[in-house]
Design an enzyme around this catalytic site. Structure first.
Site, PDB file in Angstrom:
ATOM      1  N   THR A  78     -49.869  10.151  63.432  1.00 60.47           N
ATOM      2  CA  THR A  78     -49.400  10.443  64.780  1.00 60.47           C
ATOM      3  C   THR A  78     -48.629   9.256  65.366  1.00 60.47           C
ATOM      4  O   THR A  78     -48.854   8.119  64.968  1.00 60.47           O
ATOM      5  CB  THR A  78     -50.645  10.730  65.651  1.00 60.47           C
ATOM      6  N   ARG A  89     -54.678  25.517  64.992  1.00 59.83           N
ATOM      7  CA  ARG A  89     -55.558  24.393  65.350  1.00 59.83           C
ATOM      8  C   ARG A  89     -54.817  23.442  66.300  1.00 59.83           C
ATOM      9  O   ARG A  89     -53.644  23.138  66.116  1.00 59.83           O
ATOM     10  CB  ARG A  89     -55.973  23.655  64.086  1.00 59.83           C
ATOM     11  N   VAL A  90     -55.510  22.981  67.321  1.00 63.53           N
ATOM     12  CA  VAL A  90     -54.940  21.994  68.240  1.00 63.53           C
ATOM     13  C   VAL A  90     -55.840  20.761  68.224  1.00 63.53           C
ATOM     14  O   VAL A  90     -57.065  20.885  68.325  1.00 63.53           O
ATOM     15  CB  VAL A  90     -54.844  22.558  69.676  1.00 63.53           C
ATOM     16  N   ASP A 108     -56.419  16.411  69.373  1.00 63.00           N
ATOM     17  CA  ASP A 108     -56.664  15.665  70.607  1.00 63.00           C
ATOM     18  C   ASP A 108     -55.389  15.298  71.364  1.00 63.00           C
ATOM     19  O   ASP A 108     -55.423  15.077  72.576  1.00 63.00           O
ATOM     20  CB  ASP A 108     -57.414  14.365  70.285  1.00 63.00           C
ATOM     21  N   THR A 128     -54.803   7.920  68.056  1.00 63.20           N
ATOM     22  CA  THR A 128     -54.532   8.577  66.778  1.00 63.20           C
ATOM     23  C   THR A 128     -55.823   8.592  65.983  1.00 63.20           C
ATOM     24  O   THR A 128     -56.586   7.628  66.026  1.00 63.20           O
ATOM     25  CB  THR A 128     -53.430   7.855  65.989  1.00 63.20           C
ATOM     26  N   GLY A 129     -56.079   9.689  65.310  1.00 65.03           N
ATOM     27  CA  GLY A 129     -57.311   9.739  64.533  1.00 65.03           C
ATOM     28  C   GLY A 129     -57.785  11.161  64.343  1.00 65.03           C
ATOM     29  O   GLY A 129     -57.017  12.112  64.510  1.00 65.03           O
ATOM     30  N   GLY A 158     -58.795  14.215  65.364  1.00 69.50           N
ATOM     31  CA  GLY A 158     -58.650  14.799  66.689  1.00 69.50           C
ATOM     32  C   GLY A 158     -59.891  15.466  67.223  1.00 69.50           C
ATOM     33  O   GLY A 158     -60.212  15.347  68.414  1.00 69.50           O
TER      34      GLY A 158
HETATM   35  N1  ASP Z   1     -55.045  12.896  66.218  1.00 69.56           N
HETATM   36  C1  ASP Z   1     -54.187  13.766  65.465  1.00 69.56           C
HETATM   37  C2  ASP Z   1     -54.788  15.144  65.430  1.00 69.56           C
HETATM   38  O1  ASP Z   1     -55.985  15.256  65.233  1.00 69.56           O
HETATM   39  C3  ASP Z   1     -53.944  13.306  64.076  1.00 69.56           C
HETATM   40  C4  ASP Z   1     -53.427  11.914  63.964  1.00 69.56           C
HETATM   41  O2  ASP Z   1     -53.740  11.066  64.788  1.00 69.56           O
HETATM   42  O3  ASP Z   1     -52.687  11.630  63.032  1.00 69.56           O
HETATM   43  O4  ASP Z   1     -54.056  16.086  65.545  1.00 69.56           O
END
Ligand code: ASP
Length: 354
Positions: free
Chosen positions: A219, A247-248, A250, A271-272, A274
């Site tokens: 992200t 799917r949605v 964070d 980022t992480g 979600g």
């Molecule tokens: N946080 C993002 C999600 O879960 C993924 C990412 O950070 O790369 O959609």
């Protein structure tokens, strides 16, 4: 092009050292970005890949810095940098986004203006080139906070935001990654989207592994404090590889992956994993901690640790009212960088660079 200082975040950290008169200086403006966190280690990047990410990060930093240097708004700086990263196939946002299990790209983004806590978010875009621009349009040109799916693309198109065929977002690297993940998990593999130069089904599954394990992360996000002291945050993503269509994560959930509040004195982009960042309300909680007197660094670390305690890995970038960027991560690496009116741009990738 700003000076590249691989270990330069230490310089930014020095600015926060308590005590000295210099530490009290608030730079006229300040800007920081991330390009995703994950299992990013020195051994997993070739020198060329390492250099390519640093150049891309520096370019995005400069895009935001150019706005702020000219006296522009935090929100404009955030949008400028995120749009650049959305167009950069290195990152999991816009072009280069990861694929759903159905072989489609579904894009999420959000922006928040700390001045009045106005916010805009989009989820499941498939034709809007710059999801961050669509999120801003939702914030500024609709009475809503979040639009999803075809309605969101239609809204963006109606305002003249550039529309592209879904194959615009296709990259071979992300496609190979999807096929590998689905094959490993024993799930059915989709055909490449129409118009994509995609690999024949079956061949991609046996392609050599990419050097990065970016199955979940990648992200992009930005936080800014402009010369009027206003804060803003924005985040954009393709989500997670092999996610279920619909799917949605964070990112577009205000308070989870994105939040900004002048009153609290913070702007956050995460980022992480979600699902865990939603459950831990990471971005909002960081702001609450800062409002209660914690440093941005301590607040950020506490909240990524909280998400980790639930099982979710990742990282955040935080801007406070003193214009000091703070980063925290629970992964071996996070693409990231910062620049202020007083300090040259610096970028970092690995956890130990701070
Ligand atoms: N946080 C993002 C999600 O879960 C993924 C990412 O950070 O790369 O959609």
């Amino acid at each position: 092009m700003p000076t590249l200082k691989p270990h330069g975040l230490a310089l930014l950290a020095l600015l926060t050292v308590a005590g000295g008169a210099a530490a009290q200086e608030v730079p006229a403006w300040s800007f920081a970005i991330h390009g995703g966190a994950g299992t990013i280690e020195r051994a997993s990047l070739t020198p060329e890949q390492d250099a390519a990410y640093r150049v891309s990060l520096a370019r995005a930093l400069e895009a935001g810095a150019a706005v702020l240097r000219d006296g522009g708004a935090a929100l404009d700086a955030v949008q400028a940098a995120v749009e650049l990263m959305e167009d950069d196939p290195l990152f999991n946002a816009g072009r280069g986004a990861v694929f759903t299990a159905a072989g489609t790209n579904e894009l999420d983004a959000a922006v928040m203006n700390g001045t009045d806590r106005s916010a805009g978010a989009v989820a499941g875009l498939i034709t809007t080139r710059h999801p961050i621009a669509a999120a801003r349009a939702v914030m500024e040109q609709s009475p809503h906070v979040m639009l999803i799916g075809p309605g969101a693309d239609t809204f963006a198109a109606s305002l003249g935001l550039e529309q592209v065929p879904p194959s615009f977002f296709f990259t071979q690297r992300r496609w190979d990654q999807l096929i590998r993940v689905l094959t490993e998990q024993g799930r059915p593999t989709p055909l490449p989207p129409a118009g994509a130069p995609g690999s024949p089904l079956g061949m991609a599954a046996t392609a050599p592994a990419p050097p990065l394990d970016e199955r979940k992360f990648g992200t992009v996000g930005a936080v800014a404090r402009d010369s009027r002291g206003h804060l803003a945050a924005g985040t954009s993503t393709g989500g997670t590889t092999g996610k279920r269509p619909g799917r949605v994560g964070d990112v577009p959930v205000i308070g989870a992956g994105t939040y900004a509040s002048n009153a609290d004195g913070c702007a956050v982009s995460a980022t992480g994993d979600g699902e865990f960042y939603i459950r831990a309300t990471v971005a909002r909680d960081i702001c609450a901690r800062i409002a209660a007197g914690q440093t941005a660094r301590a607040a950020a670390q506490a909240e990524v640790d909280d998400a980790l305690s639930l099982g979710g890995y990742g990282g955040v970038v935080v801007m406070d009212t003193r214009g000091q960027p703070a980063f925290a991560l629970t992964t071996p690496g996070m693409y990231r960088g910062g620049v202020t009116a007083d300090a040259a741009a610096s970028v970092a990738i690995y956890a130990d660079e701070e």
